[in-house]
Structures are given as C-alpha cells and as structure tokens.
Design an enzyme around this catalytic site. Sequence first.
Site, PDB file in Angstrom:
ATOM      1  N   ASP A  67      -8.609  -4.492  -6.339  1.00  0.00           N
ATOM      2  CA  ASP A  67      -8.107  -3.448  -5.449  1.00  0.00           C
ATOM      3  C   ASP A  67      -8.652  -2.109  -5.931  1.00  0.00           C
ATOM      4  O   ASP A  67      -8.286  -1.627  -6.991  1.00  0.00           O
ATOM      5  CB  ASP A  67      -6.570  -3.435  -5.487  1.00  0.00           C
ATOM      6  CG  ASP A  67      -5.947  -2.500  -4.464  1.00  0.00           C
ATOM      7  OD1 ASP A  67      -6.667  -1.620  -3.932  1.00  0.00           O
ATOM      8  OD2 ASP A  67      -4.742  -2.640  -4.210  1.00  0.00           O
TER       9      ASP A  67
ATOM     10  N   HIS B 100      -7.182  -5.208  -2.083  1.00  0.00           N
ATOM     11  CA  HIS B 100      -5.988  -4.485  -1.636  1.00  0.00           C
ATOM     12  C   HIS B 100      -5.052  -5.378  -0.829  1.00  0.00           C
ATOM     13  O   HIS B 100      -3.841  -5.221  -0.890  1.00  0.00           O
ATOM     14  CB  HIS B 100      -6.421  -3.262  -0.820  1.00  0.00           C
ATOM     15  CG  HIS B 100      -5.351  -2.248  -0.596  1.00  0.00           C
ATOM     16  ND1 HIS B 100      -4.689  -1.622  -1.629  1.00  0.00           N
ATOM     17  CD2 HIS B 100      -4.835  -1.735   0.543  1.00  0.00           C
ATOM     18  CE1 HIS B 100      -3.816  -0.768  -1.136  1.00  0.00           C
ATOM     19  NE2 HIS B 100      -3.872  -0.815   0.172  1.00  0.00           N
TER      20      HIS B 100
ATOM     21  N   SER C 271       0.846  -1.182   0.000  1.00  0.00           N
ATOM     22  CA  SER C 271       0.000   0.000   0.000  1.00  0.00           C
ATOM     23  C   SER C 271       0.893   1.247   0.000  1.00  0.00           C
ATOM     24  O   SER C 271       1.684   1.424  -0.922  1.00  0.00           O
ATOM     25  CB  SER C 271      -0.964  -0.034   1.188  1.00  0.00           C
ATOM     26  OG  SER C 271      -1.954   0.952   1.052  1.00  0.00           O
TER      27      SER C 271
END
Length: 166
Positions: free
Chosen positions: A100, A132, A21
């Site tokens: 995602d 994600h 991330s």
Amino acid sequence: TDATEARDDIDAARTALGGGSYGGYMANRVATSTDRFKAIVSHAGLWDLRSFQGDTDAPWYFQCIFGDPVARPERYEAHSPYLDAAKIRTPMLVIHGAKDYRVPVGQGAALFQDLQRFEVPAKYLYFPDENHWILSPGHIQVWYEAFLNFLDHHVLGDEWQRPGLL
C-alpha cells in the site's frame, strides 16, 4: 449513529464501526474519542499524519490541506489519532496490505503496536502482497471472514473463528 440507534429495528447495545482508507482514518479517530461501539475495524487507516506524510505516494495532497509538515507540525499532530492511543478501549481489527503506497503499511503496524501497548483486544490482518485494497480472490475471502468473525465475536459474543484459509 444516534439517529440510527434510535430506530426500533436497531439494538443500540450491539453496534460496531468499520472503515477503509479515509474511513479507516475516521475509525481510528472514533476509537480515540468514544467507547460506544463494541468493535472497530480499521482497514488501511492513517494513524500518524506526520510520519504518513513522508511515506505516502500523494504527499502533495496532504500538504495542500495541512501545509508544510516542518513549518506547521501542529496541524499534523492535531489530527493524528496516535497521540490519543491511550484512550482506546474498544477492540479493534487492523487490516493492511504491505504494498500500500497510499497509506503505507507502517500506519497499520504502528496502530496495532499501540493497541498492544495499551492492552486493547486487537487482531492484525496483514497481506504481504496486497496494496491499498485487497484484490486477490482468496485474500478477499480471508478479509471478509476475518471482518465478520471479529464483529460476531465482539458484538454478538460468538466464539472467535479463524478464517478457513489461514
């Protein structure tokens, strides 16, 4: 990194970096700015902030930080690793889930394409039904095996091992 490498129990010649991330974004930024690591893993990392801003499920967040992408494109470009893709020399493993919506899969695909274009040793681990974070038990096993095998190959010099479930 300097402080860690200064420790007696750390081999400074065998270091790697990984992040997911925002950590994936930082891994991408580091990849464009240094070759001190033997390998880098980028999971769900931002690559092109301007295109990302139009695809993410949280565009308001980045507009608060960088402003309007049309009125202030220079702010997005100044922080986009893709503009320095030609500087990457470190082998990279790129991991992304197709569902995602926070960091859309196009970010990972574009990073991998740039790595190929500049002939950087790279692998792309794509999960068509994950988001994600990789959450399915079998997929988690593949994720960890690919991550660790990639590091073993590039940091320790071991032969590449394809994850058993692939």
